[in-house]
Design a protein around this motif. Structure first.
Motif, PDB file in Angstrom:
ATOM      1  N   ALA A   1     -17.779 -45.477 -68.384  1.00 41.92           N
ATOM      2  CA  ALA A   1     -18.475 -46.765 -68.489  1.00 41.92           C
ATOM      3  C   ALA A   1     -18.244 -47.637 -67.261  1.00 41.92           C
ATOM      4  CB  ALA A   1     -18.018 -47.497 -69.752  1.00 41.92           C
ATOM      5  N   GLN A   2     -17.209 -47.324 -66.477  1.00 43.21           N
ATOM      6  CA  GLN A   2     -16.904 -48.085 -65.262  1.00 43.21           C
ATOM      7  C   GLN A   2     -17.502 -47.445 -64.013  1.00 43.21           C
ATOM      8  OE1 GLN A   2     -15.579 -51.120 -65.294  1.00 43.21           O
ATOM      9  NE2 GLN A   2     -15.619 -50.912 -67.506  1.00 43.21           N
ATOM     10  N   GLY A   3     -18.319 -46.402 -64.185  1.00 39.68           N
ATOM     11  CA  GLY A   3     -19.015 -45.798 -63.054  1.00 39.68           C
ATOM     12  C   GLY A   3     -18.334 -44.606 -62.418  1.00 39.68           C
ATOM     13  N   PHE A   4     -17.183 -44.206 -62.939  1.00 34.66           N
ATOM     14  CA  PHE A   4     -16.512 -43.011 -62.462  1.00 34.66           C
ATOM     15  C   PHE A   4     -17.025 -41.816 -63.263  1.00 34.66           C
ATOM     16  CE2 PHE A   4     -13.706 -46.428 -61.325  1.00 34.66           C
ATOM     17  CZ  PHE A   4     -13.195 -46.057 -60.097  1.00 34.66           C
ATOM     18  N   THR A   5     -16.815 -40.615 -62.757  1.00 38.39           N
ATOM     19  CA  THR A   5     -17.140 -39.420 -63.511  1.00 38.39           C
ATOM     20  C   THR A   5     -15.872 -38.969 -64.209  1.00 38.39           C
ATOM     21  OG1 THR A   5     -18.846 -38.779 -61.943  1.00 38.39           O
ATOM     22  CG2 THR A   5     -17.987 -37.048 -63.379  1.00 38.39           C
ATOM     23  N   ALA A   6     -15.916 -38.898 -65.525  1.00 34.74           N
ATOM     24  CA  ALA A   6     -14.764 -38.474 -66.314  1.00 34.74           C
ATOM     25  C   ALA A   6     -15.156 -37.228 -67.093  1.00 34.74           C
ATOM     26  CB  ALA A   6     -14.328 -39.574 -67.269  1.00 34.74           C
ATOM     27  N   SER A   7     -14.334 -36.198 -67.001  1.00 31.32           N
ATOM     28  CA  SER A   7     -14.609 -34.959 -67.721  1.00 31.32           C
ATOM     29  C   SER A   7     -13.313 -34.440 -68.315  1.00 31.32           C
ATOM     30  CB  SER A   7     -15.221 -33.917 -66.780  1.00 31.32           C
ATOM     31  OG  SER A   7     -14.319 -33.613 -65.738  1.00 31.32           O
ATOM     32  N   GLY A   8     -13.418 -33.333 -69.036  1.00 27.28           N
ATOM     33  CA  GLY A   8     -12.245 -32.717 -69.648  1.00 27.28           C
ATOM     34  C   GLY A   8     -12.487 -32.467 -71.120  1.00 27.28           C
ATOM     35  N   THR A   9     -11.572 -31.729 -71.719  1.00 25.82           N
ATOM     36  CA  THR A   9     -11.611 -31.464 -73.152  1.00 25.82           C
ATOM     37  C   THR A   9     -10.205 -31.622 -73.690  1.00 25.82           C
ATOM     38  OG1 THR A   9     -11.261 -29.095 -72.812  1.00 25.82           O
ATOM     39  CG2 THR A   9     -13.552 -29.847 -72.986  1.00 25.82           C
ATOM     40  N   GLY A  10     -10.112 -31.786 -74.995  1.00 25.44           N
ATOM     41  CA  GLY A  10      -8.786 -31.930 -75.606  1.00 25.44           C
ATOM     42  C   GLY A  10      -8.047 -33.114 -75.016  1.00 25.44           C
ATOM     43  N   THR A  11      -6.868 -32.862 -74.462  1.00 28.47           N
ATOM     44  CA  THR A  11      -6.045 -33.937 -73.920  1.00 28.47           C
ATOM     45  C   THR A  11      -6.195 -34.105 -72.407  1.00 28.47           C
ATOM     46  OG1 THR A  11      -4.166 -32.446 -73.674  1.00 28.47           O
ATOM     47  CG2 THR A  11      -4.316 -33.672 -75.743  1.00 28.47           C
ATOM     48  N   THR A  12      -7.145 -33.394 -71.811  1.00 24.40           N
ATOM     49  CA  THR A  12      -7.338 -33.449 -70.360  1.00 24.40           C
ATOM     50  C   THR A  12      -8.368 -34.507 -69.980  1.00 24.40           C
ATOM     51  OG1 THR A  12      -6.824 -31.115 -70.156  1.00 24.40           O
ATOM     52  CG2 THR A  12      -8.011 -32.110 -68.331  1.00 24.40           C
ATOM     53  N   VAL A  13      -8.023 -35.309 -68.981  1.00 24.51           N
ATOM     54  CA  VAL A  13      -8.951 -36.288 -68.421  1.00 24.51           C
ATOM     55  C   VAL A  13      -8.988 -36.056 -66.913  1.00 24.51           C
ATOM     56  CG1 VAL A  13      -9.468 -38.731 -68.080  1.00 24.51           C
ATOM     57  CG2 VAL A  13      -8.379 -37.983 -70.211  1.00 24.51           C
ATOM     58  N   ARG A  14     -10.167 -35.686 -66.401  1.00 24.68           N
ATOM     59  CA  ARG A  14     -10.367 -35.514 -64.961  1.00 24.68           C
ATOM     60  C   ARG A  14     -11.268 -36.644 -64.486  1.00 24.68           C
ATOM     61  NH1 ARG A  14     -11.346 -30.520 -66.995  1.00 24.68           N
ATOM     62  NH2 ARG A  14      -9.719 -28.998 -66.640  1.00 24.68           N
ATOM     63  N   VAL A  15     -10.887 -37.276 -63.390  1.00 25.07           N
ATOM     64  CA  VAL A  15     -11.651 -38.412 -62.883  1.00 25.07           C
ATOM     65  C   VAL A  15     -12.052 -38.139 -61.445  1.00 25.07           C
ATOM     66  CG1 VAL A  15     -11.633 -40.898 -62.442  1.00 25.07           C
ATOM     67  CG2 VAL A  15     -10.296 -39.967 -64.344  1.00 25.07           C
TER      68      VAL A  15
END
Length: 84
Positions: free
Chosen positions: A39-53
């Motif tokens: 929502a802040q304009g970054f690309t966020a991906s991942g599944t489960g407990t992973t957050v990639r920015v």
């Protein structure tokens, strides 16, 4: 973490604050963080407990910290760290 505790991540100059709620799990927190980051304009991906920015390949600073909510049975604490 307890309900009311806050986790803050700053991406570049953009602060993102997550307040823990009763019943939160690691995967549900990660899902919420991915949505808040996107929502802040970054690309966020991942599944489960992973957050990639990512930010379109541009470098950015990441800072994070936690603040424990007041509790009469345990002292509050603050943790601040910087990752570049």
């Amino acid at each position: 973490m307890r309900a009311g505790d806050k986790w803050t991540m700053t991406l570049g100059d953009t602060p993102i604050v997550y307040t823990f709620a009763a019943g939160d799990t690691s995967p549900s927190v990660a899902t919420s963080l991915r949505a808040m980051i996107a929502a802040q304009g970054f690309t966020a991906s991942g599944t489960g407990t992973t957050v990639r920015v990512t930010d379109g390949g541009s470098p950015f600073a990441v800072r994070y910290g936690t603040v424990t909510s007041p509790d009469t049975s345990a002292p509050g604490s603050t943790l601040t760290a910087t990752t570049l």
